[in-house]
Design an enzyme around this catalytic site. Structure first.
Site, PDB file in Angstrom:
ATOM      1  N   ASP A 222      -1.183   1.006  -4.739  1.00  0.00           N
ATOM      2  CA  ASP A 222      -2.148  -0.026  -5.126  1.00  0.00           C
ATOM      3  C   ASP A 222      -3.520   0.557  -5.432  1.00  0.00           C
ATOM      4  OD1 ASP A 222      -2.634   0.628  -2.502  1.00  0.00           O
ATOM      5  OD2 ASP A 222      -2.865  -1.428  -1.792  1.00  0.00           O
TER       6      ASP A 222
ATOM      7  N   ASP B 200      -5.949   1.868  -3.913  1.00  0.00           N
ATOM      8  CA  ASP B 200      -7.181   1.650  -3.158  1.00  0.00           C
ATOM      9  C   ASP B 200      -7.580   2.915  -2.402  1.00  0.00           C
ATOM     10  OD1 ASP B 200      -5.135   1.518  -1.276  1.00  0.00           O
ATOM     11  OD2 ASP B 200      -5.852  -0.315  -0.316  1.00  0.00           O
TER      12      ASP B 200
ATOM     13  N   ASP C  46      -2.532   6.050  -4.073  1.00  0.00           N
ATOM     14  CA  ASP C  46      -1.348   5.362  -3.564  1.00  0.00           C
ATOM     15  C   ASP C  46      -0.964   4.224  -4.513  1.00  0.00           C
ATOM     16  OD1 ASP C  46      -3.540   3.806  -2.932  1.00  0.00           O
ATOM     17  OD2 ASP C  46      -2.879   3.292  -0.925  1.00  0.00           O
TER      18      ASP C  46
ATOM     19  N   SER D 264       0.824  -1.199   0.000  1.00  0.00           N
ATOM     20  CA  SER D 264       0.000   0.000   0.000  1.00  0.00           C
ATOM     21  C   SER D 264       0.864   1.258   0.000  1.00  0.00           C
ATOM     22  CB  SER D 264      -0.958  -0.031   1.194  1.00  0.00           C
ATOM     23  OG  SER D 264      -1.905   1.005   1.107  1.00  0.00           O
TER      24      SER D 264
END
Length: 572
Positions: A306, A308, A304, A145
């Site tokens: 990833d 999400d 970010d 993340s």
């Protein structure tokens, strides 16, 4: 085994891996480093694994990835028919992510479990969607993340597309602990492809359907058509997996004035233009602010690695930029969804929103004003995903929106994790709605505060790394449980929620919290203020969440500042 026994076992087991041997030999006489790398196994919990890259039992490396995957395969094979549905695997732009993803796939294949491996970077929400779309038994995404570049991680998703819950995590952990590193083998890649066990996912199999579904989440598509040409967006993917899907989504909904921060556009495992790839960090926006001035942008988006999570910066009426908090973004989106549906006559009577316990209480006030139920969960979006499934299983509520203060937002049920692409659509639409009214996005936030009261939220994190840090965190939590404070900054504690005991205590009376067991303490204070203390599930940190409210901004900020200082003193 002792630390040294673990160390020498690794030297023996991986003697044919020169890179690992070199790394281990280099720390042979470093007692502190040996202890940190070998005093424990990298923990596997409901958030999977996350840690610093390197050799050792307490590090992220290919051997821990393979062992975790064999544990996952063993868990799935307890129901062989279910395991035949396979596992979807995605990865982000971090160091070793692609290699870890392929190892994951080939260990699964060696165990007889089909693997669906994406052919390039994909965001977490696409993985979550793909698990459901392909009717897979599980999913894995290789990501850490927003952590610093030296980290990577391994998240596991259940068949519902949400991160696995405590029961599944315990089942996987049980098998991991019984598995030797040397028992984890890879199937030959060509053999896996030829046997049909390894299936590569290209551009068309999932992405087109995902983007089409995201577009259905628009509340007022006509606003995008009428006002979209006036909206100028600067977007930075922070070197991550959001670059392709976010830009595609914005283009397909008609937003053509999108300027991308070129220096942060392409994948970069070192995240060399920023200190940390975290949209909560103001430093991540320096290049975006510069570009925004050049193109006269209205709003800045940052996702970010990833993708999400979505961070947002907006201009006020004077042209000054404001980096919004996750709580502010979430409350604006929540209010927009509820007010728009109410105006259109489509707000369901059984509508529900979901937030974590450390997310602003302003959301509760907003839902109350619209007659909508709001449910609270433990921190971790998997619990919001679980709640969505419960609503659908029972048929008692219609899910409308879920969010966490840490920049995680979701308005769909076809994804079961926070979704930066979904959030980009909603924020764009709110920005267009504001322009149609002749106000700024920042003005909308002030309108909400004026109507419901001013809410201030702060998170204070203390990093305590290593074995000693873990012991200190346990000591702090134990001390607070043994002798809970009676007041904080002069505000009386009206109730204590101890999620480890599963109790809420008020005036000596205990009642169940109704939530799973977790090492969290939550102090309810007079005036609707609160302080929550919890160890991070993914980093060596203890976190303080401080929520204050008052009719006026200055008073709410003053209360919050005093609570932060007093709460930090509790950690000393």
């Amino acid at each position: 085994m002792t630390i040294l026994e673990n160390y020498h076992q690794w030297l023996q087991d991986f003697a044919n891996d020169p890179e690992t041997v070199r790394e281990l030999e280099a720390i042979r006489n470093d007692e502190k480093e040996l202890e940190d790398r070998f005093y424990t196994d990298l923990s596997f919990g409901t958030a999977g694994m996350r840690g610093v890259l390197g050799a050792g039992t307490n590090r992220m490396n290919k051997y821990n990835v393979r062992r975790a995957t064999k544990g996952l395969a063993g868990y799935l094979l307890e129901n062989p028919e279910n395991a035949k549905r396979g596992v979807v695997i995605a990865y982000d732009s971090r160091r070793c992510s692609a290699e870890f993803a392929k190892d994951t796939a080939l260990v699964l294949c060696a165990e007889g479990v089909p693997a669906f491996l994406f052919d390039a970077l994909r965001p977490v929400p696409v993985l979550s969607y793909a698990v459901r779309h392909l009717n897979a038994a599980a999913g894995v995404v290789i990501t850490a993340s927003h952590n610093p570049p030296q980290y990577n991680g391994y998240k596991v998703y259940g068949e519902d597309g949400a991160q696995v819950g405590p029961e599944a995590a315990e089942g996987i952990t049980r098998i991991i602990r019984a598995t030797k590193y040397t028992d984890c083998v890879l199937m030959d890649e060509k053999k896996a492809l030829d046997n049909g066990l390894l299936k590569m996912i290209g551009n068309k199999e999932v992405d087109d359907d995902y983007i089409a579904q995201i577009k259905t989440l628009s509340i007022n598509p006509e606003l995008l058509r009428s006002e979209g040409s006036k909206l100028h967006i600067v977007y930075t993917p922070l070197h991550g997996s959001g670059n392709v899907p976010v830009r595609r989504l914005l283009k397909e909904i008609g937003l053509t004035n999108v300027a991308v921060v070129k220096e942060q556009e392409m994948p970069d495992p070192n995240f060399s233009t920023i200190k940390v790839p975290n949209p909560e960090d103001p430093g991540a926006y320096e290049m975006a602010f510069k570009l925004a001035a050049e193109v006269d942008a209205n709003v800045i988006f940052a996702t970010d690695p990833d993708c999400d999570r979505l961070g947002v910066a907006v201009k006020d009426g004077k042209g000054e930029w404001h980096l919004l908090s996750g709580n502010q973004i979430g409350c604006v989106l929540l209010h927009y969804i509820l007010s728009s549906k109410k105006k259109a006559g489509t707000l369901p009577k059984d509508g529900a929103a979901v937030k974590s316990i450390v997310t602003t209480s302003l959301a509760n006030k907003i839902c109350e004003s619209f007659g909508i139920s709001i449910f609270e969960t433990l921190t971790g979006f998997k619990f919001i995903g679980e709640k969505i499934q419960q609503f659908m299983d029972k048929g008692d509520h219609t899910f409308l929106f879920g969010f966490e203060e840490s920049y995680g937002f979701l308005s769909s049920t076809f994804v079961r994790d926070k979704d930066g692409v979904n959030a980009s659509l909603l924020v764009s639409e709110v920005a267009c709605a504001c322009m149609a009214e002749g106000i700024t996005f920042y003005d909308r936030i002030q309108q909400i505060f004026k109507e419901y009261g001013y809410y201030v939220n702060n998170v204070v994190s203390t990093t305590l790394p290593g074995k000693d840090g873990l012991a200190r965190i346990k000591e702090i939590m134990g001390g607070l449980r043994a002798q809970p404070p009676k007041e904080i900054a002069g505000l009386k504690i009206t109730a204590v929620r101890d999620y480890l005991k599963g109790t809420r205590t008020e005036n000596g009376r205990e009642e169940p919290t109704g939530l799973p067991v977790s090492d969290v303490l939550y102090f309810e204070l007079e005036g609707g203020n609160w302080v929550c203390v919890r160890p991070s599930g993914t980093e060596p940190k203890i976190k303080l969440y401080v929520n204050s409210n008052a009719p006026e901004k200055a008073e709410a900020e003053s209360i919050n500042a005093a609570l932060c200082e007093a709460a930090k003193a509790m950690m000393a």
